[in-house]
Design an enzyme around this catalytic site. Sequence first.
Site, PDB file in Angstrom:
ATOM      1  N   GLU A 183       0.892 -20.939  -1.109  1.00 57.09           N
ATOM      2  CA  GLU A 183      -0.155 -20.022  -1.548  1.00 57.09           C
ATOM      3  C   GLU A 183      -0.019 -19.730  -3.041  1.00 57.09           C
ATOM      4  OE1 GLU A 183      -1.788 -15.505  -0.545  1.00 57.09           O
ATOM      5  OE2 GLU A 183      -0.386 -16.493   0.828  1.00 57.09           O
ATOM      6  N   GLY A 213      -2.536  -8.117   0.861  1.00 59.47           N
ATOM      7  CA  GLY A 213      -2.257  -7.014   1.771  1.00 59.47           C
ATOM      8  C   GLY A 213      -0.911  -7.132   2.445  1.00 59.47           C
ATOM      9  N   GLY A 214      -0.513  -8.382   2.820  1.00 58.99           N
ATOM     10  CA  GLY A 214       0.740  -8.562   3.546  1.00 58.99           C
ATOM     11  C   GLY A 214       1.866  -9.162   2.741  1.00 58.99           C
ATOM     12  N   SER A 215       1.538  -9.850   1.641  1.00 58.72           N
ATOM     13  CA  SER A 215       2.583 -10.494   0.843  1.00 58.72           C
ATOM     14  C   SER A 215       2.213 -10.476  -0.635  1.00 58.72           C
ATOM     15  CB  SER A 215       2.782 -11.951   1.310  1.00 58.72           C
ATOM     16  OG  SER A 215       1.600 -12.703   1.107  1.00 58.72           O
ATOM     17  N   THR A 216       3.200 -10.756  -1.473  1.00 58.96           N
ATOM     18  CA  THR A 216       2.960 -10.848  -2.913  1.00 58.96           C
ATOM     19  C   THR A 216       3.648 -12.102  -3.429  1.00 58.96           C
ATOM     20  OG1 THR A 216       3.120  -9.687  -5.036  1.00 58.96           O
ATOM     21  CG2 THR A 216       4.980  -9.426  -3.536  1.00 58.96           C
ATOM     22  N   GLN A 217       3.009 -12.777  -4.394  1.00 62.95           N
ATOM     23  CA  GLN A 217       3.534 -14.038  -4.917  1.00 62.95           C
ATOM     24  C   GLN A 217       3.736 -13.981  -6.431  1.00 62.95           C
ATOM     25  OE1 GLN A 217       0.555 -14.265  -2.879  1.00 62.95           O
ATOM     26  NE2 GLN A 217       1.908 -14.492  -1.115  1.00 62.95           N
TER      27      GLN A 217
END
Length: 442
Positions: A183, A213-217
């Site tokens: 992603e 909302g659920g993860s950060t990259q």
Amino acid sequence: MRFPKLAFIFMFVGCLVVYLTYVKRHYDDSKPLVSDQLPQYKMDTHKHPTSAHVASENFQYGIMFDAGSTGTRIHIFKFQMEPNEAPKLAHETFKAIKPGLSAYADDPEKSKEGLLTLLKVAKETVPETLWSSSPLMLRATAGLRLLPGEKATILLDKVREVFSESLFFYRPESVSIMDGTDEGMSAWITINFLIGALHGTETPTVGMLDLGGGSTQITFALQDEKTIQTSPIDYVTSFQMFNISHALYSHSYLGLGLMSARLAVLGGIEAQPLPGPQELISPCLASDYSGQWEHAEVLYTVKGQKAGEPIYESCLRKVEKMIYKRVRKTEEVKDMDFYAFSYYYDRAVDLGLIDEIAGGTVRVRDYIEGAKKVCNNMSAGGIKETPFLCLDLTYISVLLQELDFPPDKELKLARQINNMETSWALGATFQCIESLRKHGMC
């Protein structure tokens, strides 16, 4: 001596054959050789019937469903294909619906209506003659990654069932849960393609930050050998695109997206509803606030903690405790330009730091100062629409500093570049198109 009539006829016919052979050879030599040079893509003259130039160009469509944690979005990309060149993005059609696919975990059949709505948009956009050559894909992100395996599998099988009847170019493996690193890498490809940094020019690449909302990259091109040597092996990846190799630092922190982080700071546990009334009390909310918040199909009653010390200091401690040692610092980010997306953008708009349409630039300290101001000036009467703004801004400011961005670091915020959406979907579709050109499959 008289020349026999029969001999004259033979001579005339022979001269005619020689003449016609010469004319045909001359004509063939003058024709452009296109069949062996251009990619095997059909031409699209549907959109621009009045343009003789456009009608001579080759186009390829790619259809990407982004199944996120809060909604499902369709991106329909139209690429202009040229031999021995990177594809050019000619147009994008975009539409989003809510809720996210994960909301149908207990009733997958209900997801069908939304999928068909978005497929209708694709059929209205792509000429019917090109449906069978236009790849159709769905990539699910953190929303499905957080579901129990069986529920996620059943949902994806329902998507495959719907897609298999669509008449677009589709393979079962084209529907999948996207790995967090993929992603981040796809989003990095998108932004660098749109600024022209992937076309063999001298334009330097930029880093990418995404807060879903659920993860950060976080993803950026590696430049320092020390970073490669000291980073975990699964943080470093490499790939080739448009005949150029790229080495990237890319990692996705599952559970540290804004909604998941908000739940953790409030004291809840992902996918584990509290016994009895779902009530959470937090110092990050106004002391006299009481309301309801739904997350991952669980409805919580959330309340502010009784007035004590300043809200910002209390909330900051909660956030720092929640994120402690869950994020890796990387010195290299200090000297590189970065774009930031999704909730980084939305909360900057809430603060009035950037224009909602045009975007802009912010510094990390803008989030820090914004959090202090919002938290310490909260009252229930004034925050009915944004009760979590104090918590969200505090979290964003801490997250950025934990990633090693100094307070004076400037970030560019954009939803679009050159009128194109800045999501990972474009990068992932590019990778599919590249694979189609090389291997005949996505």
